[in-house]
Design a protein around this motif. Structure first.
Motif, PDB file in Angstrom:
ATOM      1  N   LEU A  24       0.823  -1.210   0.000  1.00  0.00           N
ATOM      2  CA  LEU A  24       0.000   0.000   0.000  1.00  0.00           C
ATOM      3  C   LEU A  24       0.859   1.264   0.000  1.00  0.00           C
ATOM      4  O   LEU A  24       0.547   2.241  -0.688  1.00  0.00           O
ATOM      5  CB  LEU A  24      -0.948  -0.001   1.199  1.00  0.00           C
ATOM      6  CG  LEU A  24      -2.098  -1.018   1.127  1.00  0.00           C
ATOM      7  CD1 LEU A  24      -2.870  -1.049   2.438  1.00  0.00           C
ATOM      8  CD2 LEU A  24      -3.037  -0.685  -0.031  1.00  0.00           C
ATOM      9  N   ARG A  25       1.953   1.252   0.750  1.00  0.00           N
ATOM     10  CA  ARG A  25       2.833   2.435   0.784  1.00  0.00           C
ATOM     11  C   ARG A  25       3.451   2.700  -0.581  1.00  0.00           C
ATOM     12  O   ARG A  25       3.723   3.853  -0.930  1.00  0.00           O
ATOM     13  CB  ARG A  25       3.948   2.244   1.824  1.00  0.00           C
ATOM     14  CG  ARG A  25       3.538   2.536   3.245  1.00  0.00           C
ATOM     15  CD  ARG A  25       4.771   2.823   4.105  1.00  0.00           C
ATOM     16  NE  ARG A  25       5.742   1.729   4.033  1.00  0.00           N
ATOM     17  CZ  ARG A  25       5.809   0.717   4.882  1.00  0.00           C
ATOM     18  NH1 ARG A  25       4.936   0.638   5.869  1.00  0.00           N
ATOM     19  NH2 ARG A  25       6.725  -0.214   4.745  1.00  0.00           N
ATOM     20  N   ALA A  26       3.669   1.622  -1.341  1.00  0.00           N
ATOM     21  CA  ALA A  26       4.300   1.782  -2.655  1.00  0.00           C
ATOM     22  C   ALA A  26       3.312   2.246  -3.721  1.00  0.00           C
ATOM     23  O   ALA A  26       3.694   2.467  -4.871  1.00  0.00           O
ATOM     24  CB  ALA A  26       4.941   0.458  -3.080  1.00  0.00           C
ATOM     25  N   THR A  27       2.049   2.402  -3.342  1.00  0.00           N
ATOM     26  CA  THR A  27       1.003   2.828  -4.274  1.00  0.00           C
ATOM     27  C   THR A  27       0.509   4.200  -3.839  1.00  0.00           C
ATOM     28  O   THR A  27       0.074   4.374  -2.698  1.00  0.00           O
ATOM     29  CB  THR A  27      -0.171   1.825  -4.260  1.00  0.00           C
ATOM     30  OG1 THR A  27       0.323   0.496  -4.437  1.00  0.00           O
ATOM     31  CG2 THR A  27      -1.161   2.149  -5.366  1.00  0.00           C
ATOM     32  N   SER A  28       0.569   5.161  -4.717  1.00  0.00           N
ATOM     33  CA  SER A  28       0.173   6.519  -4.342  1.00  0.00           C
ATOM     34  C   SER A  28      -1.331   6.607  -4.091  1.00  0.00           C
ATOM     35  O   SER A  28      -2.100   5.763  -4.544  1.00  0.00           O
ATOM     36  CB  SER A  28       0.557   7.509  -5.443  1.00  0.00           C
ATOM     37  OG  SER A  28      -0.283   7.338  -6.578  1.00  0.00           O
ATOM     38  N   ARG A  29      -1.713   7.656  -3.385  1.00  0.00           N
ATOM     39  CA  ARG A  29      -3.139   7.858  -3.104  1.00  0.00           C
ATOM     40  C   ARG A  29      -3.936   8.014  -4.393  1.00  0.00           C
ATOM     41  O   ARG A  29      -5.033   7.477  -4.531  1.00  0.00           O
ATOM     42  CB  ARG A  29      -3.323   9.080  -2.219  1.00  0.00           C
ATOM     43  CG  ARG A  29      -4.753   9.311  -1.766  1.00  0.00           C
ATOM     44  CD  ARG A  29      -4.826  10.429  -0.745  1.00  0.00           C
ATOM     45  NE  ARG A  29      -4.049  10.115   0.444  1.00  0.00           N
ATOM     46  CZ  ARG A  29      -3.919  10.943   1.485  1.00  0.00           C
ATOM     47  NH1 ARG A  29      -4.505  12.137   1.466  1.00  0.00           N
ATOM     48  NH2 ARG A  29      -3.202  10.586   2.526  1.00  0.00           N
ATOM     49  N   ALA A  30      -3.361   8.729  -5.370  1.00  0.00           N
ATOM     50  CA  ALA A  30      -4.045   8.912  -6.657  1.00  0.00           C
ATOM     51  C   ALA A  30      -4.202   7.570  -7.374  1.00  0.00           C
ATOM     52  O   ALA A  30      -5.248   7.293  -7.970  1.00  0.00           O
ATOM     53  CB  ALA A  30      -3.263   9.886  -7.531  1.00  0.00           C
ATOM     54  N   GLU A  31      -3.176   6.729  -7.324  1.00  0.00           N
ATOM     55  CA  GLU A  31      -3.269   5.402  -7.942  1.00  0.00           C
ATOM     56  C   GLU A  31      -4.332   4.556  -7.255  1.00  0.00           C
ATOM     57  O   GLU A  31      -5.106   3.857  -7.921  1.00  0.00           O
ATOM     58  CB  GLU A  31      -1.910   4.705  -7.865  1.00  0.00           C
ATOM     59  CG  GLU A  31      -0.859   5.288  -8.792  1.00  0.00           C
ATOM     60  CD  GLU A  31       0.518   4.697  -8.546  1.00  0.00           C
ATOM     61  OE1 GLU A  31       1.282   4.566  -9.517  1.00  0.00           O
ATOM     62  OE2 GLU A  31       0.830   4.386  -7.373  1.00  0.00           O
ATOM     63  N   ARG A  32      -4.392   4.622  -5.945  1.00  0.00           N
ATOM     64  CA  ARG A  32      -5.391   3.839  -5.209  1.00  0.00           C
ATOM     65  C   ARG A  32      -6.801   4.299  -5.550  1.00  0.00           C
ATOM     66  O   ARG A  32      -7.709   3.476  -5.707  1.00  0.00           O
ATOM     67  CB  ARG A  32      -5.133   3.923  -3.701  1.00  0.00           C
ATOM     68  CG  ARG A  32      -3.828   3.259  -3.276  1.00  0.00           C
ATOM     69  CD  ARG A  32      -3.792   2.991  -1.783  1.00  0.00           C
ATOM     70  NE  ARG A  32      -3.852   4.189  -0.974  1.00  0.00           N
ATOM     71  CZ  ARG A  32      -2.801   4.873  -0.549  1.00  0.00           C
ATOM     72  NH1 ARG A  32      -1.575   4.474  -0.889  1.00  0.00           N
ATOM     73  NH2 ARG A  32      -2.946   5.948   0.205  1.00  0.00           N
ATOM     74  N   ARG A  33      -6.994   5.607  -5.659  1.00  0.00           N
ATOM     75  CA  ARG A  33      -8.319   6.120  -6.023  1.00  0.00           C
ATOM     76  C   ARG A  33      -8.713   5.647  -7.418  1.00  0.00           C
ATOM     77  O   ARG A  33      -9.857   5.268  -7.659  1.00  0.00           O
ATOM     78  CB  ARG A  33      -8.341   7.651  -5.953  1.00  0.00           C
ATOM     79  CG  ARG A  33      -8.421   8.221  -4.553  1.00  0.00           C
ATOM     80  CD  ARG A  33      -8.881   9.680  -4.584  1.00  0.00           C
ATOM     81  NE  ARG A  33      -7.941  10.517  -5.318  1.00  0.00           N
ATOM     82  CZ  ARG A  33      -6.966  11.217  -4.758  1.00  0.00           C
ATOM     83  NH1 ARG A  33      -6.791  11.193  -3.458  1.00  0.00           N
ATOM     84  NH2 ARG A  33      -6.159  11.954  -5.495  1.00  0.00           N
ATOM     85  N   ALA A  34      -7.756   5.678  -8.351  1.00  0.00           N
ATOM     86  CA  ALA A  34      -8.052   5.277  -9.729  1.00  0.00           C
ATOM     87  C   ALA A  34      -8.408   3.794  -9.815  1.00  0.00           C
ATOM     88  O   ALA A  34      -9.232   3.395 -10.649  1.00  0.00           O
ATOM     89  CB  ALA A  34      -6.849   5.586 -10.620  1.00  0.00           C
ATOM     90  N   MET A  35      -7.807   2.986  -8.975  1.00  0.00           N
ATOM     91  CA  MET A  35      -8.041   1.538  -9.032  1.00  0.00           C
ATOM     92  C   MET A  35      -9.488   1.150  -8.718  1.00  0.00           C
ATOM     93  O   MET A  35      -9.974   0.129  -9.206  1.00  0.00           O
ATOM     94  CB  MET A  35      -7.118   0.827  -8.036  1.00  0.00           C
ATOM     95  CG  MET A  35      -5.669   0.765  -8.468  1.00  0.00           C
ATOM     96  SD  MET A  35      -4.631   0.071  -7.149  1.00  0.00           S
ATOM     97  CE  MET A  35      -3.017   0.090  -7.944  1.00  0.00           C
ATOM     98  N   ILE A  36     -10.167   1.942  -7.901  1.00  0.00           N
ATOM     99  CA  ILE A  36     -11.509   1.546  -7.472  1.00  0.00           C
ATOM    100  C   ILE A  36     -12.622   2.271  -8.228  1.00  0.00           C
ATOM    101  O   ILE A  36     -13.804   2.105  -7.906  1.00  0.00           O
ATOM    102  CB  ILE A  36     -11.702   1.749  -5.956  1.00  0.00           C
ATOM    103  CG1 ILE A  36     -11.550   3.223  -5.564  1.00  0.00           C
ATOM    104  CG2 ILE A  36     -10.715   0.883  -5.181  1.00  0.00           C
ATOM    105  CD1 ILE A  36     -11.903   3.503  -4.108  1.00  0.00           C
ATOM    106  N   VAL A  37     -12.259   3.056  -9.242  1.00  0.00           N
ATOM    107  CA  VAL A  37     -13.278   3.731 -10.047  1.00  0.00           C
ATOM    108  C   VAL A  37     -14.132   2.681 -10.753  1.00  0.00           C
ATOM    109  O   VAL A  37     -13.631   1.675 -11.250  1.00  0.00           O
ATOM    110  CB  VAL A  37     -12.633   4.672 -11.069  1.00  0.00           C
ATOM    111  CG1 VAL A  37     -13.653   5.186 -12.070  1.00  0.00           C
ATOM    112  CG2 VAL A  37     -11.951   5.843 -10.361  1.00  0.00           C
ATOM    113  N   GLY A  38     -15.435   2.923 -10.793  1.00  0.00           N
ATOM    114  CA  GLY A  38     -16.332   2.007 -11.487  1.00  0.00           C
ATOM    115  C   GLY A  38     -16.723   0.827 -10.613  1.00  0.00           C
ATOM    116  O   GLY A  38     -16.688   0.886  -9.389  1.00  0.00           O
TER     117      GLY A  38
END
Length: 295
Positions: free
Chosen positions: A212-226
């Motif tokens: 999780l630390r290696a994944t940015s907040r923006a990347e995490r938000r994009a992953m759950i779209v839809g």
């Protein structure tokens, strides 16, 4: 990763099953599923986590002592563990769920879920169905615990791209490939299920916090779209572009006569997208669990 004798035995059994079978239902092995589940557990809202704990205390209601469910990690592998269980008539007790672990969406045709999922017996349809069952508090507790176990496992399966996209080859089970020196009866599906998944997950920074630390907040938000359809399309694209595309210049061309080898350079290239799939799976599962249990 610590060496636990029971887990080592289970992993060896899964390795043997994956490399000896052409079945598309062999799934993500223990480490991949458990990591997706643990990321979800760490990412859900506190109220969701409390309700998960209450449900998981009743894993015995599943009536599968051979496949105990005591926490979210054991729940994540339950749907694979029950495959060989037989009923009183000698037939597979959970045979009805065989097709729920994958969806035959051809990577060389336009994305289409409607055809392979027309009867509801496919991975994405069952993710939707099991989330609805989990959310329904009028159901018996045993049914909701079962829905939870299925849901946790199936979101893990969807994260493995070769459960979401294939080319008339049983999710690449028919695509013979070597993982470095590992050849024999290995295939591309088994590589993504196990060898590559374990390498990717254990590469530092490892563990739930590391991933999780290696994944940015923006990347995490994009992953759950839809939702499930969009996530299915995403895994289908990864199947074409990365899972097949790394080994073959044209994933839709006839297979070469010579067995391809996934060498160390390819593995290093694949570690980031393989890690991304695991993190995305955990965050997407958390979104579905929050929607079902947070209220």
């Amino acid at each position: 990763m610590p060496n636990h004798p029971v887990r080592t035995l289970v992993r060896l059994q899964l390795v043997a099953a994956a490399v000896s079978s052409a079945s598309p239902a062999a799934a993500y092995w223990e480490y991949g599923h458990e990591t997706v589940a643990k990321i979800a557990y760490a990412s859900v809202r506190p109220a969701t986590r409390a309700r998960l704990d209450r449900l998981l205390r009743h894993g015995d209601l599943l009536g599968t002592p051979e496949c105990p469910v005591v926490d979210i990690a054991s729940a994540s592998t339950w749907a694979d563990c029950i495959k060989p269980l037989k009923g009183a008539d000698g037939k597979p007790r959970f045979g009805y769920a065989y097709n729920w672990h994958f969806q035959d969406v051809d990577i060389c045709k336009p994305f289409d879920l409607a055809t392979p999922c027309k009867d509801g017996n496919c991975l994405s349809a069952q993710i939707v169905a099991q989330q609805a069952r989990l959310k329904n508090r009028r159901l018996r507790r045993a049914d909701r615990v079962q829905a939870l176990a299925f849901l946790v496992h199936f979101v893990g399966d969807l994260s493995q791209p070769l459960h979401a996209g294939e080319h008339d080859d049983q999710g690449a089970n028919k695509v013979k490939a070597s993982y470095g020196l590992i050849a024999g009866r290995a295939n591309l599906h088994a590589i993504w299920d196990g060898y590559l998944a374990e390498r990717a997950i254990s590469t530092p920074p490892s563990g739930v916090r590391g991933l999780l630390r290696a994944t940015s907040r923006a990347e995490r938000r994009a992953m759950i779209v839809g939702g499930v359809t969009e996530w299915s399309r995403d895994s289908w694209r990864v199947s074409h572009d990365i899972a097949y595309g790394t080994l073959f210049a044209d994933p839709c061309a006839p297979l070469p006569a010579e067995r391809p080898v996934m060498n160390e350079a390819m593995v290093k290239h694949l570690i980031p997208p393989a890690r991304r799939q695991v993190v995305a799976g955990g965050l997407r599962l958390a979104k579905l669990l929050d929607a079902a249990l947070a209220r």
